[in-house]
Design a protein around this motif. Sequence first.
Motif, PDB file in Angstrom:
ATOM      1  N   ALA A 332       0.820  -1.212   0.000  1.00 53.19           N
ATOM      2  CA  ALA A 332       0.000   0.000   0.000  1.00 53.19           C
ATOM      3  C   ALA A 332       0.851   1.257   0.000  1.00 53.19           C
ATOM      4  O   ALA A 332       0.416   2.309  -0.484  1.00 53.19           O
ATOM      5  CB  ALA A 332      -0.935  -0.008   1.203  1.00 53.19           C
ATOM      6  N   ARG A 333       2.065   1.158   0.539  1.00 57.57           N
ATOM      7  CA  ARG A 333       2.948   2.331   0.599  1.00 57.57           C
ATOM      8  C   ARG A 333       3.741   2.537  -0.687  1.00 57.57           C
ATOM      9  O   ARG A 333       4.379   3.576  -0.854  1.00 57.57           O
ATOM     10  CB  ARG A 333       3.917   2.196   1.782  1.00 57.57           C
ATOM     11  N   LEU A 334       3.708   1.571  -1.577  1.00 58.26           N
ATOM     12  CA  LEU A 334       4.487   1.658  -2.811  1.00 58.26           C
ATOM     13  C   LEU A 334       3.635   2.200  -3.944  1.00 58.26           C
ATOM     14  O   LEU A 334       2.429   1.946  -4.022  1.00 58.26           O
ATOM     15  CB  LEU A 334       5.030   0.276  -3.190  1.00 58.26           C
ATOM     16  N   SER A 335       4.254   2.941  -4.835  1.00 54.89           N
ATOM     17  CA  SER A 335       3.565   3.487  -6.001  1.00 54.89           C
ATOM     18  C   SER A 335       3.644   2.510  -7.159  1.00 54.89           C
ATOM     19  O   SER A 335       4.364   1.504  -7.109  1.00 54.89           O
ATOM     20  CB  SER A 335       4.191   4.826  -6.403  1.00 54.89           C
ATOM     21  N   GLY A 336       2.912   2.827  -8.211  1.00 61.55           N
ATOM     22  CA  GLY A 336       2.933   1.975  -9.383  1.00 61.55           C
ATOM     23  C   GLY A 336       4.299   1.918 -10.037  1.00 61.55           C
ATOM     24  O   GLY A 336       4.724   0.870 -10.538  1.00 61.55           O
ATOM     25  N   THR A 337       5.030   3.041  -9.994  1.00 60.94           N
ATOM     26  CA  THR A 337       6.378   3.075 -10.569  1.00 60.94           C
ATOM     27  C   THR A 337       7.318   2.169  -9.793  1.00 60.94           C
ATOM     28  O   THR A 337       8.124   1.432 -10.369  1.00 60.94           O
ATOM     29  CB  THR A 337       6.915   4.517 -10.573  1.00 60.94           C
ATOM     30  N   THR A 338       7.206   2.211  -8.458  1.00 61.13           N
ATOM     31  CA  THR A 338       8.050   1.364  -7.621  1.00 61.13           C
ATOM     32  C   THR A 338       7.729  -0.106  -7.826  1.00 61.13           C
ATOM     33  O   THR A 338       8.617  -0.958  -7.829  1.00 61.13           O
ATOM     34  CB  THR A 338       7.871   1.735  -6.144  1.00 61.13           C
ATOM     35  N   LEU A 339       6.441  -0.392  -8.016  1.00 61.26           N
ATOM     36  CA  LEU A 339       6.027  -1.782  -8.225  1.00 61.26           C
ATOM     37  C   LEU A 339       6.371  -2.292  -9.619  1.00 61.26           C
ATOM     38  O   LEU A 339       6.277  -3.499  -9.879  1.00 61.26           O
ATOM     39  CB  LEU A 339       4.517  -1.913  -8.001  1.00 61.26           C
ATOM     40  N   GLY A 340       6.760  -1.372 -10.495  1.00 60.86           N
ATOM     41  CA  GLY A 340       7.074  -1.778 -11.858  1.00 60.86           C
ATOM     42  C   GLY A 340       5.847  -2.217 -12.637  1.00 60.86           C
ATOM     43  O   GLY A 340       5.909  -3.142 -13.453  1.00 60.86           O
ATOM     44  N   ALA A 341       4.712  -1.553 -12.381  1.00 58.73           N
ATOM     45  CA  ALA A 341       3.465  -1.929 -13.041  1.00 58.73           C
ATOM     46  C   ALA A 341       3.534  -1.620 -14.530  1.00 58.73           C
ATOM     47  O   ALA A 341       4.036  -0.573 -14.943  1.00 58.73           O
ATOM     48  CB  ALA A 341       2.293  -1.187 -12.403  1.00 58.73           C
ATOM     49  N   ASP A 342       3.006  -2.528 -15.320  1.00 63.04           N
ATOM     50  CA  ASP A 342       2.977  -2.364 -16.761  1.00 63.04           C
ATOM     51  C   ASP A 342       1.549  -2.570 -17.251  1.00 63.04           C
ATOM     52  O   ASP A 342       0.780  -3.331 -16.655  1.00 63.04           O
ATOM     53  CB  ASP A 342       3.916  -3.365 -17.443  1.00 63.04           C
ATOM     54  N   ILE A 343       1.200  -1.907 -18.331  1.00 63.17           N
ATOM     55  CA  ILE A 343      -0.142  -1.992 -18.885  1.00 63.17           C
ATOM     56  C   ILE A 343      -0.134  -3.034 -20.000  1.00 63.17           C
ATOM     57  O   ILE A 343       0.393  -2.801 -21.083  1.00 63.17           O
ATOM     58  CB  ILE A 343      -0.596  -0.623 -19.429  1.00 63.17           C
ATOM     59  N   VAL A 344      -0.717  -4.170 -19.714  1.00 60.50           N
ATOM     60  CA  VAL A 344      -0.763  -5.264 -20.677  1.00 60.50           C
ATOM     61  C   VAL A 344      -2.204  -5.729 -20.791  1.00 60.50           C
ATOM     62  O   VAL A 344      -2.807  -6.151 -19.800  1.00 60.50           O
ATOM     63  CB  VAL A 344       0.151  -6.433 -20.257  1.00 60.50           C
TER      64      VAL A 344
END
Length: 403
Positions: A332-344
Amino acid sequence: MIYRYIVFGILLWMSVLTAFSGERIIVVDSVSGEPLAKASVLDRNGKPAGMTSDRGELPDLKPSSYPLTIHYIGYTPATVARPDGDSRVRLSKMTLALPEVTVSVGKNEVLHLKGYVREYSTLTSVTDTVTLFREKAVDFMIPTKKARRSFRGWSSPRLLASRSYFRFTTRYGLDSVSDYYRQHFSWSDRVGVVDRVPMPLGLRRRSEAGDTVYGKYGVASMWHRNGESVTLQADVLADSVNRKWVPDMDAFMHGSVDFNRFDIKISFDDIGESMLMAENISGISCNIDTKGRGWSLFQVFRHDEPFYVNTYAEIYITDRKYITTSQAKKLARLSGTTLGADIVAPPEAPPLQPAVRELIARVDSIDHDGQRTALRPDQRYMRTIPKIKEKNVLLNMLKRVWH
């Protein structure tokens, strides 16, 4: 006698209208032939243009809106080339690929869902139209009843990554595109997942069944079961009880925004005997039509100028995993950039319309660096500020104090 002529004239006029109007186009299931109510209709530009009626009939649209694309989550989209084509549009059912549940080491206290969102929104005023196509990677955190004491989680989609494509058109023929617009007018950020709901009694212990719930003014919800899959289609405006499907929208419904339409469809797979859980959700779609969006839009539009917002969105669950409360708090404390989220996009997401692909290509071709370097400042707004010696400033301050 005169009344007979009046009645005869009315009947004759109605028969003439019927002859010229032709048969309405109906969207049906390709196997059963049953009409598909509340299917979303997109026009040739990829903008939400309405929904099918309770009998599956297409809305009345101008010929310039064609070809139309019919979307109904759980079905392969179909195209209607022209208004005088086939009287039946057959949609083929497909199976939404619900991922396997992963269980981490430790207590299974929080359900972490990841999803892919595809949305089409339109903001219309008297003079301008803003069309949006957006793809997003989102996630949800659904804690168990016991874990909720120390971790609340979130049922609305948390944004991890997004790509936005805007098209701006005016009644004067101006047309432009961008990947940024300072006003947020999409409703999809408020449509989330439900924790757990009881399955209607009429659907339990049956492989094929349906159930219709009526509200004060008509059909409030329709349930359908096919094997281990259950589909709910609800009209949120038909009954206040249906607001439980979108709890985060309740504040807007009590505010100054006028909702003209709010339909939501939820697909559950791998269901149990009596309860439908958040982990069973494979897909969600919504179609929302409002007058107004929120106070922030008045920064651009006048208070007395009406503007309308229509949002059609599809949410596909791409991953589901049970984790511990401590792991959930860390994520919950991590952002999408930190999580390495990708749009697939998942395999079951339908291909994009040609107009949407064209919009994406136009936006991606924008040379942002070139535009910034080519920008020349207007010299008329520049002036030379004379240098003031420090001793003169001090002298002036002393004179003011003295006088």
